[in-house]
Design a protein around this motif. Structure first.
Motif, PDB file in Angstrom:
ATOM      1  N   ILE A  91      48.703  42.677  28.253  1.00 59.64           N
ATOM      2  CA  ILE A  91      49.287  41.476  28.654  1.00 59.64           C
ATOM      3  C   ILE A  91      49.960  40.658  27.695  1.00 59.64           C
ATOM      4  O   ILE A  91      49.564  40.742  26.654  1.00 59.64           O
ATOM      5  CB  ILE A  91      48.092  40.287  29.229  1.00 59.64           C
ATOM      6  CG1 ILE A  91      47.133  41.149  30.208  1.00 59.64           C
ATOM      7  CG2 ILE A  91      48.576  39.185  29.382  1.00 59.64           C
ATOM      8  CD1 ILE A  91      47.960  41.117  31.454  1.00 59.64           C
ATOM      9  N   ALA A  92      51.271  40.648  27.835  1.00 59.05           N
ATOM     10  CA  ALA A  92      52.243  39.953  26.738  1.00 59.05           C
ATOM     11  C   ALA A  92      51.968  38.588  26.869  1.00 59.05           C
ATOM     12  O   ALA A  92      51.712  37.823  27.779  1.00 59.05           O
ATOM     13  CB  ALA A  92      53.735  40.358  27.267  1.00 59.05           C
ATOM     14  N   LYS A 144      39.393  32.871  41.086  1.00 61.16           N
ATOM     15  CA  LYS A 144      38.349  32.167  40.877  1.00 61.16           C
ATOM     16  C   LYS A 144      37.373  32.963  39.766  1.00 61.16           C
ATOM     17  O   LYS A 144      36.257  32.387  39.330  1.00 61.16           O
ATOM     18  CB  LYS A 144      37.413  32.171  42.231  1.00 61.16           C
ATOM     19  CG  LYS A 144      36.870  33.744  42.736  1.00 61.16           C
ATOM     20  CD  LYS A 144      36.087  33.531  44.106  1.00 61.16           C
ATOM     21  CE  LYS A 144      35.531  34.623  44.488  1.00 61.16           C
ATOM     22  NZ  LYS A 144      34.878  34.741  45.769  1.00 61.16           N
ATOM     23  N   LEU A 145      37.492  34.073  39.445  1.00 59.19           N
ATOM     24  CA  LEU A 145      36.883  34.434  38.026  1.00 59.19           C
ATOM     25  C   LEU A 145      37.083  33.547  37.198  1.00 59.19           C
ATOM     26  O   LEU A 145      36.064  33.635  36.144  1.00 59.19           O
ATOM     27  CB  LEU A 145      37.457  35.840  37.754  1.00 59.19           C
ATOM     28  CG  LEU A 145      36.976  36.657  36.543  1.00 59.19           C
ATOM     29  CD1 LEU A 145      35.376  36.868  36.569  1.00 59.19           C
ATOM     30  CD2 LEU A 145      37.854  37.914  36.180  1.00 59.19           C
ATOM     31  N   LEU A 146      37.938  32.744  36.886  1.00 61.16           N
ATOM     32  CA  LEU A 146      38.421  31.796  35.723  1.00 61.16           C
ATOM     33  C   LEU A 146      37.307  30.785  35.890  1.00 61.16           C
ATOM     34  O   LEU A 146      36.944  30.177  34.896  1.00 61.16           O
ATOM     35  CB  LEU A 146      39.557  31.402  35.667  1.00 61.16           C
ATOM     36  CG  LEU A 146      40.712  32.501  35.441  1.00 61.16           C
ATOM     37  CD1 LEU A 146      42.027  32.037  35.376  1.00 61.16           C
ATOM     38  CD2 LEU A 146      40.755  33.049  34.071  1.00 61.16           C
ATOM     39  N   ASP A 147      36.630  30.464  37.021  1.00 62.47           N
ATOM     40  CA  ASP A 147      35.366  29.377  37.149  1.00 62.47           C
ATOM     41  C   ASP A 147      34.422  29.904  36.287  1.00 62.47           C
ATOM     42  O   ASP A 147      33.683  29.029  35.884  1.00 62.47           O
ATOM     43  CB  ASP A 147      35.015  29.544  38.580  1.00 62.47           C
ATOM     44  CG  ASP A 147      36.223  28.865  39.491  1.00 62.47           C
ATOM     45  OD1 ASP A 147      37.244  28.348  38.969  1.00 62.47           O
ATOM     46  OD2 ASP A 147      35.986  28.946  40.690  1.00 62.47           O
ATOM     47  N   LEU A 166      37.191  34.463  27.486  1.00 59.76           N
ATOM     48  CA  LEU A 166      38.294  34.299  28.366  1.00 59.76           C
ATOM     49  C   LEU A 166      39.414  35.320  28.601  1.00 59.76           C
ATOM     50  O   LEU A 166      39.685  35.586  29.844  1.00 59.76           O
ATOM     51  CB  LEU A 166      39.189  33.164  28.061  1.00 59.76           C
ATOM     52  CG  LEU A 166      40.508  32.610  28.636  1.00 59.76           C
ATOM     53  CD1 LEU A 166      40.274  32.142  30.053  1.00 59.76           C
ATOM     54  CD2 LEU A 166      41.013  31.639  27.710  1.00 59.76           C
ATOM     55  N   CYS A 167      39.543  35.909  27.462  1.00 65.94           N
ATOM     56  CA  CYS A 167      40.840  36.843  27.679  1.00 65.94           C
ATOM     57  C   CYS A 167      40.496  37.945  28.745  1.00 65.94           C
ATOM     58  O   CYS A 167      41.583  38.289  29.224  1.00 65.94           O
ATOM     59  CB  CYS A 167      41.100  37.433  26.191  1.00 65.94           C
ATOM     60  SG  CYS A 167      41.989  35.920  25.324  1.00 65.94           S
ATOM     61  N   ALA A 180      43.133  38.456  31.800  1.00 60.69           N
ATOM     62  CA  ALA A 180      43.935  39.738  31.949  1.00 60.69           C
ATOM     63  C   ALA A 180      43.742  40.383  33.263  1.00 60.69           C
ATOM     64  O   ALA A 180      44.439  40.988  34.153  1.00 60.69           O
ATOM     65  CB  ALA A 180      43.557  40.547  31.002  1.00 60.69           C
ATOM     66  N   MET A 181      42.327  40.351  33.646  1.00 60.43           N
ATOM     67  CA  MET A 181      41.998  40.968  35.137  1.00 60.43           C
ATOM     68  C   MET A 181      42.595  40.113  36.243  1.00 60.43           C
ATOM     69  O   MET A 181      43.146  40.579  37.159  1.00 60.43           O
ATOM     70  CB  MET A 181      40.568  41.106  35.298  1.00 60.43           C
ATOM     71  CG  MET A 181      39.913  41.941  34.291  1.00 60.43           C
ATOM     72  SD  MET A 181      40.215  43.449  34.479  1.00 60.43           S
ATOM     73  CE  MET A 181      39.609  44.488  32.608  1.00 60.43           C
ATOM     74  N   VAL A 182      42.771  38.966  36.003  1.00 62.51           N
ATOM     75  CA  VAL A 182      43.298  37.947  37.187  1.00 62.51           C
ATOM     76  C   VAL A 182      44.897  38.467  37.114  1.00 62.51           C
ATOM     77  O   VAL A 182      45.598  38.384  38.229  1.00 62.51           O
ATOM     78  CB  VAL A 182      43.196  36.535  36.751  1.00 62.51           C
ATOM     79  CG1 VAL A 182      44.118  35.790  37.735  1.00 62.51           C
ATOM     80  CG2 VAL A 182      41.653  36.110  36.975  1.00 62.51           C
ATOM     81  N   ILE A 183      45.614  38.319  35.928  1.00 68.34           N
ATOM     82  CA  ILE A 183      46.925  38.604  35.938  1.00 68.34           C
ATOM     83  C   ILE A 183      47.377  39.858  36.530  1.00 68.34           C
ATOM     84  O   ILE A 183      48.486  40.063  37.079  1.00 68.34           O
ATOM     85  CB  ILE A 183      47.479  38.576  34.395  1.00 68.34           C
ATOM     86  CG1 ILE A 183      47.367  37.000  34.021  1.00 68.34           C
ATOM     87  CG2 ILE A 183      48.898  38.799  34.076  1.00 68.34           C
ATOM     88  CD1 ILE A 183      47.747  36.739  32.625  1.00 68.34           C
TER      89      ILE A 183
END
Length: 564
Positions: A57-58, A358-361, A343-344, A348-351
């Protein structure tokens, strides 16, 4: 116009480099949207960028200054922080430059009343604590970021505005030559205690700001003392208050001493005041004729604060931008590294589109809970170091007095050192495994144990930007059912590696085979042949089974990615 200082900062031990300000975007028509903008090039922001790059991820790093931070600031890095820094490729440089330690001493009226020891055994690659000044660590991280083609560092750029939309955020950036705009799918706010993004979004921290203030002074002097944390309670020159001391590399000593409540910052930092107090502390330590040079000094106020939520639409907060923690127990930067670690991989998985947004929740769930737990612990340390009420001072003074003769009260001096957080109640932990049946080893939500396999060969040396299935076996082949499960995960674009533990020869179907001739690894993990651990990319356990043959690895990975 934003005009950062372009004069190299003065230091007795560190050679500051001034980087050119980025201004190529000024006057250009906005056209491109990037994946991630990271605001802040302190240790946490830099770790974010390098860690994201390991997943492909850039990112663009925005930094208002044109050089790394001034003064020692964060100086004590825990074993878990070194394990995280290993993932971004700078741990070796830190250990080579830093000073390792595992003991802490507490003194009352010139008598040592408590000695703390942090455990260090044969399976620990890193010492419990490593002292290194923050600018040195930042420089190592800057070097790594500049060498990475996926990272664009933009010095001398200040965020002055942000507009959020449903699928992106637009930043206005001010440079020494003008302004420009930049769009990003996600913005990571790692811009420190005085976070501009927190202010621009109108967010308020919750918690307590303590009245105790400390002078932080870095001095260069030669003291024939080991690298151990020194705490002095009620010293004769600073009655009723506390003094902390740490050895740093390059003959630098950090002295933190508490101020009387009536004294102003100007009075405290006046040269005569600094000279008198530092001389008094050195004499207390047996130095008859103190000789020293001042490198840097500042004022610190203890605070225990956090945002209620770290995910604010398209802006995600971490480090001091998300929470402010007391220095007692080395919690600040060490907690920030765990934020990044948590977080990272999720971002990355969401991007990449392999996990829902919702994984970021779960970042909110795990790290806000961690901050609140740390604040509760840090509050106990802070009330002992700097009592806030007459009642707290009475209790503290009673402990101090009794400790001269009564050993049972001495453990109350323990400063509750920062430790890795266990995400025991994380929604990413599978509910259909054998976690409750396994007595030893790291439970669901805990970090893996970094077991030693050779003279310079540890488990974490082999872990990368993926899920890891640790399979304990006496057989030369991974069972076909397990291979089918793992291949199903890979077909969905999710990185996962099988590490076979047990055999001295390569195990077919595993990406890596590690020997366990004497069964030591199995014992520490509470495993027998056929058992397994599933670890997230941040090395935290999310499932474990006594018999992998009947386990649903695919289902556990989906749970860890919030795919239901």
């Amino acid at each position: 116009m934003h005009c950062p200082d372009i004069n190299p900062r003065r230091s007795l031990y560190f050679d500051y480099k001034v980087y050119p300000a980025y201004s190529a975007g000024v006057g250009t028509q906005f056209s491109q949207r990037c994946a991630v903008v990271i605001v802040g090039a302190g240790p946490i922001g830099l770790v974010h960028a390098i860690y994201l790059a390991s997943f492909g991820i850039a990112s663009i790093i925005i930094e208002a200054e044109q050089q790394v931070s001034e003064g020692s600031r964060a100086i004590v890095f825990t074993r878990r922080s070194l394990e995280i820094l290993q993932q971004v490729g700078v741990a070796q440089r830190v250990t080579e430059a830093g000073l390792e330690w595992c003991f802490g001493n507490s003194y009352y009226r010139a008598q040592r009343v408590f000695r703390m020891e942090s455990i260090h055994d044969e399976d620990d690659r890193f010492a419990p604590m490593t002292n290194l000044q923050q600018p040195c660590l930042e420089q190592f991280l800057v070097d790594a970021a500049l060498a990475n083609p996926l990272i664009d560092m933009r010095w001398g750029n200040k965020v002055t505005n942000i507009l959020q939309r449903s699928d992106h955020a637009r930043l206005t950036l001010e440079t020494p030559t003008g302004c420009y705009e930049l769009e990003a799918q996600w913005v990571v706010a790692a811009d420190g205690a005085r976070s501009a993004l927190r202010s621009l979004l109108g967010l308020k921290l919750e918690g307590a700001a303590y009245e105790g203030r400390f002078v932080i002074a870095d001095i260069r002097t030669q003291l024939d003392l080991p690298t151990e944390r020194q705490a002095f309670f009620d010293p004769p020159w600073n009655r009723g208050n506390t003094v902390l001391m740490h050895r740093e590399p390059s003959d630098i000593w950090r002295i933190d001493y508490q101020l009387p409540s009536h004294e102003t910052e100007e009075q405290a930092l006046a040269p005569d005041s600094l000279r008198t107090r530092i001389d008094a502390q050195l004499r207390l330590m047996g130095v008859e004729n103190p000789q020293w040079e001042l490198d840097w000094c500042s004022i610190y106020s203890a605070r225990a604060l956090t945002l209620a939520s770290y995910v604010q639409n398209r802006v995600i907060f971490s480090g001091d931008a998300a929470h402010l923690l007391p220095i007692f127990g080395v919690r600040g930067a060490n907690t920030g590294f765990q934020d990044s670690n948590c977080l990272c991989w999720k971002l990355a998985m969401v991007i990449k589109g392999v996990a829902p947004q919702k994984l970021l929740d779960s970042y909110d769930h795990e790290r806000v809970a961690a901050a609140r737990e740390i604040i509760a612990e840090a509050g106990k340390s802070t009330r002992f170091m700097a009592p806030q009420t007459p009642g707290q001072r009475l209790l503290r003074d009673a402990v101090l007095s009794l400790s001269l003769s009564q050993e049972f009260v001495r453990p109350l001096y323990h400063w509750r050192t920062s430790k890795p957080h266990d995400y025991r109640d994380s929604p990413l932990n599978t509910q259909v495994d054998d976690d409750g049946l396994i007595i030893t080893g790291p439970g669901n939500g805990s970090p893996l144990l970094n077991i030693r396999f050779g003279v310079d060969d540890y488990l974490f040396d082999h872990l990368g930007a993926s899920f890891h299935l640790l399979y304990f076996t006496d057989e030369p082949v991974i069972p076909g059912a397990v291979i089918v499960e793992v291949e199903a995960v890979r077909k969905e674009g999710i990185p996962i590696q099988i590490i076979a533990i047990g055999m001295q020869t390569a195990v077919k179907g595993a990406q890596l085979s590690l020997p366990d001739v004497d069964g030591r690894v199995r014992a520490k993990y509470g495993m027998k042949a056929g058992g397994a651990y599933l670890a997230r990319p941040d090395q935290h356990v999310c499932a474990r089974w006594l018999d992998l043959g009947r386990a649903d690895v695919h289902r556990a990975v989906n749970c860890a990615l919030a795919i239901h």
